[in-house]
Design a protein around this motif. Structure first.
Motif, PDB file in Angstrom:
ATOM      1  N   UNK A  72       0.830  -1.209   0.000  1.00  0.00           N
ATOM      2  CA  UNK A  72       0.000   0.000   0.000  1.00  0.00           C
ATOM      3  C   UNK A  72       0.861   1.254   0.000  1.00  0.00           C
ATOM      4  N   UNK A  73       1.895   1.266   0.825  1.00  0.00           N
ATOM      5  CA  UNK A  73       2.761   2.437   0.894  1.00  0.00           C
ATOM      6  C   UNK A  73       3.510   2.658  -0.413  1.00  0.00           C
ATOM      7  N   UNK A  74       3.951   1.582  -1.031  1.00  0.00           N
ATOM      8  CA  UNK A  74       4.762   1.712  -2.242  1.00  0.00           C
ATOM      9  C   UNK A  74       3.919   2.002  -3.478  1.00  0.00           C
ATOM     10  N   UNK A  75       2.790   1.319  -3.614  1.00  0.00           N
ATOM     11  CA  UNK A  75       2.023   1.395  -4.856  1.00  0.00           C
ATOM     12  C   UNK A  75       0.819   2.310  -4.802  1.00  0.00           C
ATOM     13  N   UNK A  76       0.428   2.735  -3.605  1.00  0.00           N
ATOM     14  CA  UNK A  76      -0.763   3.578  -3.505  1.00  0.00           C
ATOM     15  C   UNK A  76      -0.487   4.923  -2.853  1.00  0.00           C
ATOM     16  N   UNK A  77       0.197   4.899  -1.710  1.00  0.00           N
ATOM     17  CA  UNK A  77       0.291   6.103  -0.885  1.00  0.00           C
ATOM     18  C   UNK A  77       0.897   7.287  -1.632  1.00  0.00           C
ATOM     19  N   UNK A 105       1.280   7.795  -4.927  1.00  0.00           N
ATOM     20  CA  UNK A 105       0.501   8.214  -6.086  1.00  0.00           C
ATOM     21  C   UNK A 105      -0.791   8.917  -5.680  1.00  0.00           C
ATOM     22  N   UNK A 106      -1.344   8.526  -4.530  1.00  0.00           N
ATOM     23  CA  UNK A 106      -2.591   9.135  -4.072  1.00  0.00           C
ATOM     24  C   UNK A 106      -2.340  10.399  -3.242  1.00  0.00           C
ATOM     25  N   UNK A 160       9.010  12.910   5.481  1.00  0.00           N
ATOM     26  CA  UNK A 160       9.581  13.796   4.471  1.00  0.00           C
ATOM     27  C   UNK A 160       9.590  13.124   3.105  1.00  0.00           C
ATOM     28  N   UNK A 161       9.991  11.862   3.057  1.00  0.00           N
ATOM     29  CA  UNK A 161      10.069  11.151   1.777  1.00  0.00           C
ATOM     30  C   UNK A 161       8.697  11.025   1.138  1.00  0.00           C
ATOM     31  N   UNK A 162       7.713  10.520   1.885  1.00  0.00           N
ATOM     32  CA  UNK A 162       6.380  10.340   1.307  1.00  0.00           C
ATOM     33  C   UNK A 162       5.737  11.675   0.955  1.00  0.00           C
ATOM     34  N   UNK A 163       5.926  12.656   1.821  1.00  0.00           N
ATOM     35  CA  UNK A 163       5.360  13.962   1.530  1.00  0.00           C
ATOM     36  C   UNK A 163       6.001  14.605   0.316  1.00  0.00           C
ATOM     37  N   UNK A 164       7.290  14.438   0.178  1.00  0.00           N
ATOM     38  CA  UNK A 164       8.014  15.004  -0.956  1.00  0.00           C
ATOM     39  C   UNK A 164       7.556  14.381  -2.267  1.00  0.00           C
ATOM     40  N   UNK A 165       7.471  13.051  -2.287  1.00  0.00           N
ATOM     41  CA  UNK A 165       7.056  12.363  -3.516  1.00  0.00           C
ATOM     42  C   UNK A 165       5.621  12.734  -3.883  1.00  0.00           C
ATOM     43  N   UNK A 166       4.770  12.891  -2.875  1.00  0.00           N
ATOM     44  CA  UNK A 166       3.390  13.259  -3.152  1.00  0.00           C
ATOM     45  C   UNK A 166       3.228  14.697  -3.593  1.00  0.00           C
ATOM     46  N   UNK A 167       4.091  15.593  -3.109  1.00  0.00           N
ATOM     47  CA  UNK A 167       3.937  17.026  -3.390  1.00  0.00           C
ATOM     48  C   UNK A 167       4.638  17.476  -4.665  1.00  0.00           C
ATOM     49  N   UNK A 168       5.591  16.702  -5.151  1.00  0.00           N
ATOM     50  CA  UNK A 168       6.434  17.159  -6.251  1.00  0.00           C
ATOM     51  C   UNK A 168       5.638  17.284  -7.551  1.00  0.00           C
TER      52      UNK A 168
END
Length: 364
Positions: free
Chosen positions: A173-178, A180-181, A288-296
């Protein structure tokens, strides 16, 4: 009756259905597919994502809300021909465009509806209406033991389907959904360190509790965290989504991260200014990592590459900064490929430095 099929993650089920679509399009295999799983595990999201990927129109039929005539159509008497003719319902695919026919809540459908469904699943027809070859038939439903409204699936229905059991998998879920969503970074960071709270349906049933943690409920928590609302209001909302205990623990972490994770500020800061802006904890760096990937976006992608590359050099004793940098790049590259932004990596000195260091360390 137990479903003795393979248990797969949501990502694994999506991979199988991608292959099913390719096989059907090539004329190698035509079948109807059934996703079993607990409420909130992501069955509907899998179907919706597949339809988006293949450019298909999604026909979503909730079988608990329809009667047999809604599938069979309505009759009228043709006086000239001297026979009854059936109007085809508009909810069934027709034409040459790719389509996905999704029979949701199949296991909760009225037994009186099942004979009508049999023809769709096996013969791909209802009455005289035959589904085109470019229609992929998918079904989904909960199991009796999940505490949801469901009937036991009889052999006549079961034999018309290829079955998979979708189970919650937090890493999937974290890798394939979080990312991108654009999942809120506090949700991703919390589940990274508390994977036992990702899906708690079975434990909630044992305790007699109505509210459980599920992938769907954590997606809702992410939406709540992005509301412009007071903390007390969000606390009530989140407790009503995942339960009081999980909400209390989650909000403690969210409070910490809100004070230490500065994604927007890092994206606009100079490279030297960023050195002192990295969080000090594993929770913070993960967020930071998840937020960065989602915000970029395409414009800020070069800065995001620099942030992940420089993460390797941050002095955080005891924390796996190199591993976190690599994990972040895996997510960021996947997002860039999906969006068609991969050219930014070829022209990035920061990414070239990252690759050079990995090669020197003997890493792929």
């Amino acid at each position: 009756m137990a479903i003795n099929a393979t248990r797969v993650s949501a990502g694994g089920a999506l991979d199988v259905l991608r292959q099913a679509w390719r096989a059907q399009a090539a004329g190698d295999l035509t079948a109807s597919w059934m996703l079993h799983g607990r409420p909130g595990v992501g069955k509907s999201e899998i179907v919706a994502q597949l339809a988006r990927e293949i450019g298909a129109q999604l026909f979503d039929l909730r079988l608990t809300t329809i009667e047999p005539q809604d599938l069979r159509g309505l009759p009228f008497y043709d006086h000239e021909a001297g026979k009854t003719v059936w109007y085809r319902p508009e909810d069934l695919p027709d034409g040459d465009a790719p389509a996905v026919l999704f029979l949701d809540e199949l296991t909760a459908a009225s037994p009186s509806l099942q004979p009508t469904v049999y023809g769709l699943l096996q013969e791909r027809r209802v009455g005289r209406h035959v589904l085109p070859r470019n229609v992929l038939i998918l079904a989904a439903g909960n199991m009796v033991e999940d505490g949801a409204v469901a009937y036991e699936m009889g052999t006549a229905l079961s034999d018309r389907l290829v079955h998979m059991v979708v189970q919650a998998d937090v890493e999937d879920w974290l890798r394939n959904y979080a990312a991108n969503a654009e999942t809120h970074p506090s949700v991703a960071a919390f589940l990274k360190t508390r994977p036992d709270l990702f899906e708690t349906t079975e434990a909630a049933l044992r305790r007699g509790e109505a509210i459980a943690c599920t992938p769907r409920s954590w997606s809702r928590v992410s939406d709540i965290m992005q509301l412009d609302a007071p903390r007390a209001t969000r606390q009530v909302m989140i407790a009503g989504t995942v339960g009081e205990a999980a909400a209390a623990e989650f909000l403690l972490l969210a409070d910490e991260l809100s004070a230490t994770v500065q994604i927007d500020a890092m994206l606009t800061a100079t490279r030297s200014e960023r050195a002192g802006m990295y969080p000090n904890t594993l929770h913070g760096l993960t967020a930071l990592i998840y937020g960065l990937v989602g915000a970029v976006d395409k414009v800020t992608l070069p800065e995001a590459i620099e942030i992940l590359s420089d993460l390797r050099t941050v002095d955080r004793p005891g924390l796996p900064v190199s591993e976190l940098s690599t994990f972040g790049f895996e997510l960021l590259i996947a997002r860039a490929l999906e969006k068609g932004w991969q050219a930014a990596f070829a022209g990035s000195e920061a990414f070239a430095s990252y690759q050079k260091d990995r090669e020197a360390a003997g890493l792929p």
